[in-house]
Scaffold this active site. Structure first.
Site, PDB file in Angstrom:
ATOM      1  N   LYS A 174       0.848  -1.198   0.000  1.00 52.72           N
ATOM      2  CA  LYS A 174       0.000   0.000   0.000  1.00 52.72           C
ATOM      3  C   LYS A 174       0.884   1.248   0.000  1.00 52.72           C
ATOM      4  O   LYS A 174       1.617   1.496   0.947  1.00 52.72           O
ATOM      5  CB  LYS A 174      -0.902   0.030   1.242  1.00 52.72           C
ATOM      6  N   GLU A 249      10.641   1.705   9.901  1.00 50.04           N
ATOM      7  CA  GLU A 249      11.522   2.848   9.611  1.00 50.04           C
ATOM      8  C   GLU A 249      10.716   4.102   9.890  1.00 50.04           C
ATOM      9  O   GLU A 249       9.802   4.427   9.129  1.00 50.04           O
ATOM     10  CB  GLU A 249      11.968   2.815   8.142  1.00 50.04           C
ATOM     11  N   CYS A 283      13.238  12.047   5.740  1.00 47.29           N
ATOM     12  CA  CYS A 283      13.448  11.633   7.136  1.00 47.29           C
ATOM     13  C   CYS A 283      14.883  11.888   7.577  1.00 47.29           C
ATOM     14  O   CYS A 283      15.165  11.964   8.765  1.00 47.29           O
ATOM     15  CB  CYS A 283      13.099  10.158   7.289  1.00 47.29           C
ATOM     16  N   GLU A 383       9.372  16.112  15.562  1.00 48.36           N
ATOM     17  CA  GLU A 383       9.625  16.121  14.115  1.00 48.36           C
ATOM     18  C   GLU A 383       8.647  17.071  13.426  1.00 48.36           C
ATOM     19  O   GLU A 383       7.440  16.961  13.590  1.00 48.36           O
ATOM     20  CB  GLU A 383       9.454  14.704  13.551  1.00 48.36           C
TER      21      GLU A 383
HETATM   22  P1  NAD Z   1       2.243   7.979   8.180  1.00 49.39           P
HETATM   23  O1  NAD Z   1       2.725   7.172   9.328  1.00 49.39           O
HETATM   24  O2  NAD Z   1       1.101   8.891   8.400  1.00 49.39           O
HETATM   25  O3  NAD Z   1       1.833   7.049   6.956  1.00 49.39           O
HETATM   26  C1  NAD Z   1       2.723   6.138   6.385  1.00 49.39           C
HETATM   27  C2  NAD Z   1       1.940   5.024   5.719  1.00 49.39           C
HETATM   28  O4  NAD Z   1       1.267   4.291   6.732  1.00 49.39           O
HETATM   29  C3  NAD Z   1       0.861   5.513   4.750  1.00 49.39           C
HETATM   30  O5  NAD Z   1       0.787   4.636   3.660  1.00 49.39           O
HETATM   31  C4  NAD Z   1      -0.394   5.432   5.607  1.00 49.39           C
HETATM   32  O6  NAD Z   1      -1.572   5.281   4.853  1.00 49.39           O
HETATM   33  C5  NAD Z   1      -0.101   4.177   6.408  1.00 49.39           C
HETATM   34  N1  NAD Z   1      -0.863   4.039   7.651  1.00 49.39           N
HETATM   35  C6  NAD Z   1      -1.369   5.018   8.438  1.00 49.39           C
HETATM   36  N2  NAD Z   1      -2.065   4.469   9.464  1.00 49.39           N
HETATM   37  C7  NAD Z   1      -1.971   3.125   9.331  1.00 49.39           C
HETATM   38  C8  NAD Z   1      -2.487   2.026  10.060  1.00 49.39           C
HETATM   39  N3  NAD Z   1      -3.269   2.172  11.137  1.00 49.39           N
HETATM   40  N4  NAD Z   1      -2.193   0.785   9.641  1.00 49.39           N
HETATM   41  C9  NAD Z   1      -1.412   0.594   8.555  1.00 49.39           C
HETATM   42  N5  NAD Z   1      -0.936   1.592   7.799  1.00 49.39           N
HETATM   43  C10 NAD Z   1      -1.203   2.848   8.185  1.00 49.39           C
HETATM   44  O7  NAD Z   1       3.520   8.772   7.658  1.00 49.39           O
HETATM   45  P2  NAD Z   1       3.578   9.845   6.485  1.00 49.39           P
HETATM   46  O8  NAD Z   1       3.009  11.121   6.994  1.00 49.39           O
HETATM   47  O9  NAD Z   1       3.077   9.249   5.234  1.00 49.39           O
HETATM   48  O10 NAD Z   1       5.170  10.001   6.300  1.00 49.39           O
HETATM   49  C11 NAD Z   1       5.948  10.877   7.024  1.00 49.39           C
HETATM   50  C12 NAD Z   1       6.704  10.146   8.111  1.00 49.39           C
HETATM   51  O11 NAD Z   1       7.490   9.107   7.548  1.00 49.39           O
HETATM   52  C13 NAD Z   1       7.683  11.043   8.840  1.00 49.39           C
HETATM   53  O12 NAD Z   1       7.587  10.794  10.222  1.00 49.39           O
HETATM   54  C14 NAD Z   1       9.030  10.590   8.315  1.00 49.39           C
HETATM   55  O13 NAD Z   1      10.115  10.816   9.184  1.00 49.39           O
HETATM   56  C15 NAD Z   1       8.794   9.139   8.108  1.00 49.39           C
HETATM   57  N6  NAD Z   1       9.772   8.576   7.181  1.00 49.39           N
HETATM   58  C16 NAD Z   1      10.730   7.738   7.668  1.00 49.39           C
HETATM   59  C17 NAD Z   1      11.698   7.213   6.828  1.00 49.39           C
HETATM   60  C18 NAD Z   1      12.759   6.271   7.339  1.00 49.39           C
HETATM   61  O14 NAD Z   1      13.394   5.616   6.509  1.00 49.39           O
HETATM   62  N7  NAD Z   1      12.984   6.167   8.628  1.00 49.39           N
HETATM   63  C19 NAD Z   1      11.666   7.531   5.471  1.00 49.39           C
HETATM   64  C20 NAD Z   1      10.671   8.393   5.010  1.00 49.39           C
HETATM   65  C21 NAD Z   1       9.715   8.909   5.868  1.00 49.39           C
END
Ligand code: NAD
Length: 482
Positions: A174, A249, A283, A383
């Site tokens: 997804k 991650e 990130c 963050e």
């Molecule tokens: P998010 O956690 O809101 O969403 C990430 C994904 O998870 C999306 O596809 C979302 O639909 C899904 N999701 C949300 N709730 C869920 C649930 N209950 N069950 C399963 N899936 C669910 O994050 P975002 O706003 O899309 O991305 C930004 C964040 O990602 C920032 O905190 C950033 O630091 C982090 N990030 C981390 C890395 C890394 O490698 N550590 C890389 C890129 C981004």
């Protein structure tokens, strides 16, 4: 209008419920397409297709899998222009960034794991005197779930999918509902490359509905997730009691530590990038800048004057910063800028929306530098994930180490110094999964990638990813010597 569909068992389809979500172009603020609002019915169908494909996919030779992955990589390269345009429109990032970073890296992910799987080896242990030989099988897990965020959409989506299928698993994936477009195009590409139906299934929709159904599904053996720390904690609470393998991650609040003895010009150039590339929505961006006091005023002047000249505009133009990914996210960033000021922080440049002519409803923000008084203020602890960095001076190595480590996160850090001993001391003591010395975001895909503390558990990259997507099974043979 771009109408995106799910890709299940090699077939494109709408959500079973027929419900859709709006897809918004952040550069104009306008709805430009629709995506399926999938739920557990769609995830159930995707799981079924993946489970049916598993038996034959796991038995393909490494060569066959490698060939398909390398073909996918080539097709991504061939369609780079189209994919980059889609990524830029969906996410708001400058087109030239999508063309130079996101799409080439998506191809590189498939190419890397296409080669890596042919080199992946397991261990054997001979127990001399007992006449036994142990060897470890590395078997695919079965159906695995891959869930990715919006900031580097195709780049991170493929970073999970490529090792998962290379290792012989089948996938229910997804992408973020905020940036679904390139995942949709990827479905066409994998089909063209000859990936058998059901090996990769892509379900679109929100985290609460489609995402939740993936993490809860009893048949899905592992979850590889990249996203926010709060979501990661929720996934762990849901999936860990079901004994799913987890790779998480998560967020970061990375320090950028600048000593007076660094290569100043190189540091300044790279610090512009590490602060504001992709509108600061990486990130790994260094959002807390600590500068040794003897060069603090000089750095502040030089940095602020360079940042003030960065161009903000429509992502299809030749600009440094495009649009913020969504209105909600832009408002969250503005909220943090207000919090910084309430806490006594001084905005040195930026701190406001930018109106782009002809795209007045787009979500644009000026790159923002805030001088803060304390390392433990909220904007230095939480963050923000936008084009906002903080500045603070420091006097000694131990002091800056304390600042660097005094956060819940531990993803990455950059240190600028020409003192080799100090670079080693800092690398050993900084609490982060990745430390860059005199560089930033220099990536060799063989290296372990991931964070500690609230930045996650597990490592991606190289053989670490192939280990995650396989189960180790030890076989012990007792043999006769005569
Ligand atoms: P998010 O956690 O809101 O969403 C990430 C994904 O998870 C999306 O596809 C979302 O639909 C899904 N999701 C949300 N709730 C869920 C649930 N209950 N069950 C399963 N899936 C669910 O994050 P975002 O706003 O899309 O991305 C930004 C964040 O990602 C920032 O905190 C950033 O630091 C982090 N990030 C981390 C890395 C890394 O490698 N550590 C890389 C890129 C981004």
């Amino acid at each position: 209008m771009l109408r995106i569909q799910n890709f299940i068992g090699g077939t494109f389809s709408d959500a079973a419920s027929q419900r859709c979500l709006d897809n918004i172009d952040p550069s104009s603020g306008e709805v430009y397409g629709a995506i399926p609002d999938s739920d557990q019915t769609d995830v159930g169908l995707a799981y079924k297709a993946a489970a049916e494909a598993f038996d034959s996919w796991r038995q393909t030779t490494l060569d066959q899998r490698s060939k398909i992955l390398l073909t996918i990589a080539d097709l991504i390269d061939e369609q780079a222009q189209e994919l980059a345009r889609a990524e830029s429109k969906d996410n708001g990032k400058p087109l030239k960034l999508a063309l130079s970073v996101d799409i080439p890296r998506a191809a590189a992910n498939f190419r890397f794991f296409g080669h890596a799987i042919t080199q992946f080896a397991s261990e054997s242990h001979e127990s001399t005197g007992q006449n036994t030989l142990n060897f470890t099988l590395r078997q695919p897990l079965g159906v695995v779930g891959c869930i990715s965020p919006w900031n580097l959409p195709l780049y991170l989506f493929t970073w999970k999918i490529a090792p998962a299928i290379a290792a012989g698993n089948t996938v229910v994936a997804k992408p973020s509902e905020v940036t679904p477009a390139t995942a949709y195009l990827l479905a066409e590409i994998v089909q063209k490359a000859g990936l058998p139906p059901g090996v990769l299934n892509i379900v679109h929709g929100t985290g609460n509905s489609a995402g939740q159904a993936i993490i809860e599904h009893p048949g899905i053996k592992a979850i590889s997730f990249t996203g926010g720390t709060k979501t990661g904690a929720h996934i762990a609470r849901t999936a860990a009691p079901m004994f799913k393998k987890l790779s998480l991650e998560l967020g970061g609040k990375n320090p950028n530590v600048i000593f007076a003895d660094c290569d100043y010009q190189k540091m300044l150039d790279v610090t512009i990038r590490s602060s504001f590339a992709n509108q600061g929505q990486i990130c790994l961006c260094g959002s807390r800048i600590f500068v040794e006091r003897s060069i603090f005023e000089k750095f502040k002047n030089d940095f602020v004057s360079r940042v003030a000249q960065l161009t903000v505009g429509h992502p299809a133009q030749d600009v440094y910063l495009g649009a913020i990914v969504s209105e909600d996210h832009r408002d969250k960033i503005l909220h943090y800028i207000a919090v910084a000021q309430e806490e006594g922080g001084r905005v040195l440049t930026g701190g406001h929306k930018v109106v782009v002519q002809g795209h007045e409803k787009g979500f644009y923000l000026a790159p923002t530098v805030i001088e803060v008084k304390r390392a433990d203020c909220r904007v230095n602890q939480e963050e923000i994930f936008g084009p906002v960095v903080t500045l603070m001076p420091f006097d000694g190595e131990q002091e800056v180490l304390n600042y660097a480590n005094d956060v819940p996160y531990g993803l990455s850090a950059s240190v600028w110094t020409s003192d080799l001993d100090r670079s080693m001391r800092m690398s050993q003591s900084i609490q982060a999964g990745i430390v860059w010395i005199n560089t930033w975001m220099n990536r060799d895909l063989r290296t372990p990638f991931g964070g500690i503390k609230a930045s996650g558990v597990g490592r991606e990259g190289g053989f670490e990813a192939l280990r995650f997507f396989t189960e180790a099974k030890n076989v012990c043979i007792n043999y006769k010597t005569t």
